[in-house]
Enzyme design. Sequence first.
Site, mmCIF file in Angstrom:
data_model
loop_
_atom_site.group_PDB
_atom_site.id
_atom_site.type_symbol
_atom_site.label_atom_id
_atom_site.label_comp_id
_atom_site.label_asym_id
_atom_site.label_seq_id
_atom_site.Cartn_x
_atom_site.Cartn_y
_atom_site.Cartn_z
ATOM 1 N N ILE A 1 9.209 4.915 -0.301
ATOM 2 C CA ILE A 1 9.500 3.813 0.344
ATOM 3 C C ILE A 1 8.757 2.708 -0.242
ATOM 4 C CG2 ILE A 1 9.565 2.520 2.590
ATOM 5 C CD1 ILE A 1 10.354 4.853 4.012
ATOM 6 N N SER B 1 6.541 4.995 12.706
ATOM 7 C CA SER B 1 7.349 6.223 13.013
ATOM 8 C C SER B 1 7.376 6.412 14.363
ATOM 9 C CB SER B 1 6.978 7.397 11.977
ATOM 10 O OG SER B 1 7.545 8.782 12.364
ATOM 11 N N THR C 1 0.970 -1.119 -0.008
ATOM 12 C CA THR C 1 -0.147 0.186 0.028
ATOM 13 C C THR C 1 0.899 1.312 0.001
ATOM 14 O OG1 THR C 1 -0.162 0.114 2.442
ATOM 15 C CG2 THR C 1 -1.794 -1.171 1.388
ATOM 16 N N GLY C 2 0.268 2.424 -0.424
ATOM 17 C CA GLY C 2 1.106 3.671 -0.310
ATOM 18 C C GLY C 2 1.834 3.924 -1.399
ATOM 19 N N TYR D 1 -0.243 12.039 13.367
ATOM 20 C CA TYR D 1 0.442 11.001 12.784
ATOM 21 C C TYR D 1 0.842 10.185 13.586
ATOM 22 C CZ TYR D 1 4.118 9.088 9.892
ATOM 23 O OH TYR D 1 5.254 8.231 9.301
#
Length: 249
Positions: A16, A152, A8-9, A161
Amino acid sequence: MSKVALVTGVGRRIGIAAAIAERLGNDGWDIAFNYWQPYDERMPWGRDAESRAELVRRLDRAGVRSLAVEADLEDAGAAEAIFERVGAELGAVGALVLSHAESVDSGLLDTTVESFDRHFAVNTRASWLLIREFGRRFTGEHGSGRVIALTSDHTVGNLPYGASKGALDRITLAAAHELAQLGITANVINPGPVDTGWMGPELIDTMVGLTPLGRLGTPADVANLAGFLCSPEGGWINGQLLYSNGGAK
């Protein structure tokens, strides 16, 4: 039985997720990749119009099949729809790599409820739903299934986030135990400071100074670890939050 990985993404060529998709393709995995261009369009880096076509070309050169699936992961129905399409066109998914993210800087005092909810819908709820769909549909050999999530440790000035990524960590690590009977491993990668075009010169200098090896991480560094975790040799690593950050402090 063919190997199919869902990543995904995959929004930008220098990201990445694209590096992971290419690495897994070079390792012989057929690749389904999810992207959502409206997210990139509202971010400072903008839309990478050639990203999808370029990745498909690279995967073609690797001799594997590929499928691009545009879907808004803020939609609670997206996970099921993605798996339905991938299953119909490529086959059952054997590895799930969660590299998508909603990331808009804001702190404790200025984060809006709308932004907070969007971060958790994309980074946390969608990841849970994707892992759940993967577990429900997994048909591979016991011990061959893989879940990898990118996380993260940002928190200060990046509240929604960081908080949503922290919740993602717990969901993924729980999967290592709750999906054990299916033979699926689940791990989290924290790649530290990786230059994907969003850092300015001052921030780059600061991050390099905090890294013993004297450089930033690269998407390829993250992809190397993801590739290993998806390999048979990586099958004994399970339920871990792995720091692959060059020793950054």
